[in-house]
Structure formats: C-alpha cells, structure tokens
Design a protein around this motif. Structure first.
Motif, PDB file in Angstrom:
ATOM      1  N   VAL A 513       6.464  -3.781   7.999  1.00 39.88           N
ATOM      2  CA  VAL A 513       5.427  -4.258   7.076  1.00 39.88           C
ATOM      3  C   VAL A 513       4.466  -3.130   6.711  1.00 39.88           C
ATOM      4  CG1 VAL A 513       3.527  -5.889   6.784  1.00 39.88           C
ATOM      5  CG2 VAL A 513       5.642  -6.622   7.898  1.00 39.88           C
ATOM      6  N   ILE A 549       6.933 -12.415   4.151  1.00 41.86           N
ATOM      7  CA  ILE A 549       6.370 -11.593   5.220  1.00 41.86           C
ATOM      8  C   ILE A 549       5.732 -12.547   6.221  1.00 41.86           C
ATOM      9  CG2 ILE A 549       4.650  -9.856   5.821  1.00 41.86           C
ATOM     10  CD1 ILE A 549       5.062  -8.639   3.071  1.00 41.86           C
ATOM     11  N   GLU A 551       3.747 -13.030   9.638  1.00 37.46           N
ATOM     12  CA  GLU A 551       2.866 -12.347  10.572  1.00 37.46           C
ATOM     13  C   GLU A 551       2.503 -13.287  11.718  1.00 37.46           C
ATOM     14  OE1 GLU A 551       0.236  -9.421   7.858  1.00 37.46           O
ATOM     15  OE2 GLU A 551       0.008 -11.564   7.393  1.00 37.46           O
ATOM     16  N   LEU A 572       0.682  -9.016  -0.670  1.00 37.97           N
ATOM     17  CA  LEU A 572       0.210  -8.706   0.672  1.00 37.97           C
ATOM     18  C   LEU A 572      -1.197  -8.125   0.621  1.00 37.97           C
ATOM     19  CD1 LEU A 572       0.860  -8.647   3.694  1.00 37.97           C
ATOM     20  CD2 LEU A 572       1.797  -6.348   3.376  1.00 37.97           C
ATOM     21  N   GLU A 577      -6.669  -9.013   5.319  1.00 36.09           N
ATOM     22  CA  GLU A 577      -6.338  -8.150   6.447  1.00 36.09           C
ATOM     23  C   GLU A 577      -5.002  -8.561   7.067  1.00 36.09           C
ATOM     24  OE1 GLU A 577      -8.346  -6.712  10.698  1.00 36.09           O
ATOM     25  OE2 GLU A 577      -9.315  -8.214   9.414  1.00 36.09           O
ATOM     26  N   GLN A 578      -4.186  -7.559   7.380  1.00 34.05           N
ATOM     27  CA  GLN A 578      -2.878  -7.842   7.966  1.00 34.05           C
ATOM     28  C   GLN A 578      -3.024  -8.319   9.410  1.00 34.05           C
ATOM     29  OE1 GLN A 578       0.075  -4.779   7.399  1.00 34.05           O
ATOM     30  NE2 GLN A 578      -0.589  -4.357   5.304  1.00 34.05           N
ATOM     31  N   ARG A 579      -1.993  -9.056   9.867  1.00 36.30           N
ATOM     32  CA  ARG A 579      -2.012  -9.644  11.203  1.00 36.30           C
ATOM     33  C   ARG A 579      -0.740  -9.245  11.958  1.00 36.30           C
ATOM     34  NH1 ARG A 579      -3.418 -15.900   9.424  1.00 36.30           N
ATOM     35  NH2 ARG A 579      -5.134 -15.407   7.980  1.00 36.30           N
ATOM     36  N   PRO A 580      -0.691  -8.066  12.522  1.00 37.63           N
ATOM     37  CA  PRO A 580       0.523  -7.676  13.246  1.00 37.63           C
ATOM     38  C   PRO A 580       0.688  -8.510  14.512  1.00 37.63           C
ATOM     39  CG  PRO A 580      -1.209  -6.048  13.551  1.00 37.63           C
ATOM     40  CD  PRO A 580      -1.720  -7.028  12.523  1.00 37.63           C
ATOM     41  N   GLY A 582       4.420  -8.203  12.365  1.00 39.32           N
ATOM     42  CA  GLY A 582       4.982  -8.866  11.200  1.00 39.32           C
ATOM     43  C   GLY A 582       6.428  -8.482  10.975  1.00 39.32           C
TER      44      GLY A 582
END
Length: 648
Positions: A513, A549, A551, A572, A577-580, A582
C-alpha cells in the motif's frame, strides 16, 4: 446362566506370523503385488513373484527390486509342467500343471497371494477364472492363500496395518498395529487404523524399542546365571507374553531380603532373574510412554539392578509411582503443545492471524497464555492479541522502523536464542501466518543452527481472512476461478515482478500500500525489461479493474477503500490517514458480492455462467458494470467489520 461366555462366530484368528526362512509366492505383477511384496520383505520373508511374461510384465517397483536381488521374478510360461499325456492342453491347464510342480519342488513356500484378480481384469487375462483352481491346488499342498477381490477363496486376509517409526531416529520399530473388519468394511478399516495410530503417543514405537532392549538385557543376565541343580530355568518370556490372555503385572513378588549382611538368606540367582523380568513387566505397565522411549542404557541397568523401579505395598504388589497424563501420552498427530518434561529452552514460531483475537488458533492461544516465558512480537501484531499475554510474561516489540528491518530481524533472532539458552520458552509472534511473507524461513534456519529447531504454529493468513472480512470472495463462480498472492515490495525495497492480467484471476498484494503508485504503474503500464518500475509478466490490467485496499483487516477499525486502478490513488489520498497494515485485492472478485450496487456473478460471461468470447464492446460493458457497483461514484469507503462479530 452359563458360567462362561458362548463363542460368537464371524471373527478371525488374529496371528502374528513369523516369516523368517519362509517364502511368499505372489501371483501377479501389478502395484498391489508390489505392496504385498514390500510387506513380506519387511517380515523377513523371501519373495517369489510369478507372472506370465516374467520381468517384462511386472510394475516398475517390482522390476527395481528384482534388479537389486530383493525378489525373484519367474516367468510362468517357462516353468516346467508336470508329466501329462501327449495331447495339447490349454494355457490355463498348462499354468496349473506348472504351478503344481513348482509347489511340489519348493517346500519353503508358506503363503500364496494372488493380486491380479481385481475386477475387471485386463483384456486377455483369465486371472479370475484360474483363481479357484489355484486355491484348490494350494489347499491340496496345505498352503494358505489370499485372493484379491474374491474373499470366498481366501484362507487369510491382510489387516490394515501400520508400522511405527521412532520419532527421534526415524528408524522403523518392531511395533505394528493391524485392524480387520472381517470383510465388512475394508475402507473403514483403513480409517480406523489411522485414528488408532493418531491417538497413540508419538513415542510409542521408540518405547517398544527401548523395552525390547531392556528385556534382552534381562534375558542375557538370566542366561549368565549358573542355576544350581533343582532350581530349574527361568521363563524369560514370562507370563506377560503378547499371546497371554491374562496380564498380571501386579501379582505379589516376595519381599526382597537384606542379604547376608543382615543375617538373611540371600536371593538365589534364579529368583533374581525372575524378579528382573517382573520389573520389566511392571515398568512396561506403569511408566509413561515418553518416559520409556527416553530410557538410557544406564537407567536400564539400574532397573535390572533394583536401583530404579516402582515401590511395592505391604503385600509385595506394585504400587504405581505415577500414571501417564494426557500431555505425557500426547497423540503423535495432536496439535496440543505439551509443557517440556525437563527445563530446556525452546522456541515457538507462532502466527497471530489477521488481528482479531478470536481468530487465534487454539495452539497459538495456549502458547501465549500457558507456555510463554518471553514473547518477541512483530510491531504489527495488534494490541488486542498482546493483551492476552499474562502480566508476568515479558513482551518485546520488534523495532522494525524504515531502514532497520534487517537489523530488527537479527536482533529478535539473537534474543530468542539467548533466552532459550537460559531455559525459557520463547514465543516468536508474527502477524498472519509466519510462512506467508513472514520471513519465517530465515528464522527457522537460524534457530536450527543454534540447536533450537522451532515449533512452527500456523496462523490464519490475512491474505485470505482480510478479503473475507471485507465481503470479498477471492474465488467466486462466474467471477474468479483462481487467485495469486504476491508482495508489493521486494527485499530491501526492491521492485518486484507482478503477474499480468487474467480476467478470471484475483490478485492479492501484501505489503504494497505504501507503494501504491508503483504497483498501479506496474500493472497498467507498458512492460519494461530493465530493473525499474513497471515490471510485469503478461498483459496489462484495464484501468477500470476493481481494486480494494483493506486496512487493519478483521479489527474493529477496519477500513476498505474500493475503486478502480485508474482512481485508487486519489481515493486512498482522500480517505485520510492510512491505517497499516494494509493489503490490496485486485480483480473482478472485488465487486462480486456487494457494494453500493447489487454485486455481480456473471463477470466471466455475457449471461450468467456463459464464457464471454465477444471482444467488441467488452471494455464499455466493464466500465458500466463498475459504475453500477460504485453507485456512480469513483470510489467508496467501507468502515468497520460486519455485524455479528460482537462478543465472538
């Protein structure tokens, strides 16, 4: 009422038949003949294979064994026949005459087995026709016979047998078990045999080997005794023989005197020998199987000398010191982790699953809650899993920040070995399944080289669990008939070669990701031959291909961003904010079961289940299909996991 139970017919007389210096005659050269041959060879029998055509008519295994002198293959057609008239005889009569003469001249033949009578017989074969005549001939020679698939002709049958292997040396042991259903369910008999084997302690074969050595030592000591006249010999087989119907290991033994030093009469040599055999029987009865398998030569001599044994009660009968527990007599196929019998360090390489604590395997849960002295965890293992570890157990988190992955890996492996050297049980905890992109192979090799081959406990891989939690089937009839799992980033950040587009295949990309743009370019751009971006094997993906995607799959804060390859980067970025950790799911399976629209099950066909072979207008139909699925938007975001998981 009758004082004794009446016999009930229908059973077999189960015998353990010794074949040393005896010969087994196998009539047939097929794979079953090879199996019967192998069993006879393991019983120390000589084997003769009789078949029309000789060596050229047997299966590959029998040919191989004949070349190495393990079996003797005879051509039935060249055997001399018995004396007969001058008139012509049929092939069947000639074969019967030749076999009659051979059995007369070969008195060592003790068993005959016909294997090529399985119905239907090969074209031109008269195996089923000649079998009754062979059976009558064998009975005339008083030789038991087994005829495959013709039970009415059989004097004996083959049990569903298993020979045990010593788990330490991997050598075959003397222990065998066999199951017979007396013709009522041969296939079921094989299954019952497997379940019996699975239920026994894995060390049971090694235990028999050690007890056999102990008995041999006792016999040797007995033979060394120069018995005075009138004392008689010692029954070294004893009443505990395998063919004994009554086992009496607890029969009282005369109390052992203190000897001449106490003014008591010394035990005679014959009495000592009998006592030693009794001790062997008692050890066999009461010691746990793993304990018997671990006996050393020194312990065996101590047992026979009376230094190691089981206490007796006032009447001289044995009072067992302890009985085997469930963990001591663990099944050789059981997955339960037993506590170590001695304080020696060990390493458990454990998969924590996708994240939700209820998806831990029972083995992983036990490792974390019962056996761990130290937990070395990867940084992405969720806190909800680590909270299961008891407070007194130390937990260390890998310091795998960017650029330090290799250093953190080495640090954790060294810490595991150091703790194991101190006698601790170390749980090396990895997300998902440790073998699926978890670098478990490197750790296994490292731990082995330091004397701690790890117990590897599988986990549910997020590659399959996360799509399920997102409502995405990785395979679905009419949509996807295969899937591929790959990584989005290679070792030390290198680009990887991704698979090309196939309409009916789902692509699962783990750990990519953060490099979403590179992955999209590799999948949709031109094929490059160098080491740069865009490396791909096969056709390019259409820009309208669905992608999800996922997460923090399976966790309460799970998020799924769904879009197309053409819009997913924007989607995305817009989601926040991304949430690893993923992963990506790419392909038509993404829209199979839902979304804003109704889902689709006919992606591979114009109509439901009909393969689409008309290229004209396909891309336009796909764009329309995706548009309906997204409800006219370019992307969608699904928050949380589905209903029903509360409290599970």
């Amino acid at each position: 009422m009758d004082p004794f139970p009446p016999p009930t017919g229908g059973a077999s007389l189960l015998l353990s038949f010794r074949m040393h210096q005896k010969t087994t005659l196998i009539v047939g050269g097929d794979a079953l003949a090879a199996s019967r041959t192998y069993a006879a060879l393991e019983a120390d029998s000589a084997v003769i294979v009789l078949v029309n055509g000789g060596l050229g008519a047997v299966c590959e295994e029998l040919h191989w064994r004949a070349e190495r002198g393990q079996v003797n293959v005879l051509d039935w057609r060249v055997l001399p026949v018995s004396e007969h008239g001058t008139g012509a005889i049929s092939d069947m009569d000639r074969d019967i005459s030749a076999l009659d003469r051979y059995l007369t001249e070969t008195p060592a033949v003790s068993l005959v087995c016909i294997t090529d009578t399985l119905s239907p017989s090969p074209p031109g074969s008269y195996a089923r026709l000649i079998a009754p005549r062979i059976a009558r001939l064998c009975r005339a020679h008083r030789i038991p016979i087994n005829v495959t698939d013709m039970p009415e002709l059989c004097d004996f049958a083959f049990a569903a047998a298993h020979r045990f292997v010593d788990p330490v040396t991997r050598a075959k042991t003397a222990l065998q078990v066999g199951v017979t259903t007396n013709g009522e369910g041969c296939r079921l008999g094989g299954r019952i045999r497997r379940e019996i084997v699975a239920g026994l302690a894995r060390e049971v074969g090694g235990a028999v080997t050690k007890v056999g050595r102990l008995r041999k030592m006792a016999r040797e000591l007995a033979r060394e005794c120069a018995y005075p006249a009138g004392e008689g010999d010692v029954d070294v087989q004893g009443e505990e023989g395998e063919d004994s119907g009554v086992m009496t290991p607890n029969r009282p033994v005369p109390m052992r005197g203190g000897g001449a030093s106490k003014g008591e009469e010394e035990e005679s040599r014959a009495e000592a020998a009998r006592r030693q055999m009794k001790w062997v029987a008692q050890v066999s009865e009461y010691w746990p199987i793993p304990r018997l398998a671990a006996m050393t030569e020194r312990e065996m001599r101590a047992i026979l000398d009376g230094g190691v044994g089981l206490p007796c009660n006032a009447e001289g009968a044995v009072a067992p010191a302890y009985f085997p527990t469930d963990e001591e007599n663990k099944s050789q196929h059981g997955l339960a982790l037993a506590a170590p019998s001695q304080r020696k360090g060990r390493i458990l390489l454990v998969g924590s699953g996708p994240g939700h604590p209820s998806l831990l395997t029972l083995a992983t849960h036990n490792a974390l809650t019962k056996y761990a002295d130290l937990v070395l965890s990867d940084k992405l293992v969720p806190a909800a899993v680590l909270e299961l570890v008891p407070p007194h157990v130390e937990v260390r988190i890998a310091r795998k920040f960017p650029g330090n992955a290799d250093g953190a890996q080495a640090e954790m492996m060294e810490a595991a070995v150091e703790a194991a050297n101190r006698g601790l049980t170390v749980v090396r905890l990895k997300q998902g399944d440790p073998i699926v992109y978890g670098r478990a192979g490197e750790e296994i090799i490292y731990f082995r080289s330091h004397g701690y081959p790890p117990v590897v406990i599988p986990g549910i891989s997020s590659a399959l669990a996360a799509p399920t939690f997102a409502g995405i089937p990785v395979t679905h009839r009419g949509v996807a008939d295969s899937f591929v799992v790959c990584t989005g980033v290679g070792r030390q950040g290198r680009a990887v070669r991704l698979p090309g587009y196939e309409r009916g295949r789902t692509l699962l990309v783990l750990m990519g990701v953060a490099r979403l743009g590179e992955v999209v370019q590799a999948l949709t751009g031109p094929v490059c031959q160098g080491q740069g971006q865009g490396r791909r094997d096969g056709a390019a993906y259409p820009m309208c291909t669905p992608i999800a995607i996922i997460e923090r799959g399976s966790m309460p804060d799970q998020r799924v961003v769904v879009s197309t390859l053409g819009d997913v980067e924007t989607a995305l970025a817009s989601a926040g904010e991304q949430r690893p950790p993923g992963m990506m799911v790419i392909g038509w399976a993404v829209l199979a079961l839902g979304g804003a629209g109704e889902g689709k099950t006919g992606v591979l066909g114009v109509g439901e289940g009909v393969l689409e072979d008309v290229e004209e207008g396909k891309e336009e139909r796909d764009v329309e299909r995706v548009g309906r699925w997204l409800g006219g938007r370019k992307w969608d975001v699904w928050e949380g996991i589905g209903e029903g998981w509360e409290g599970l």
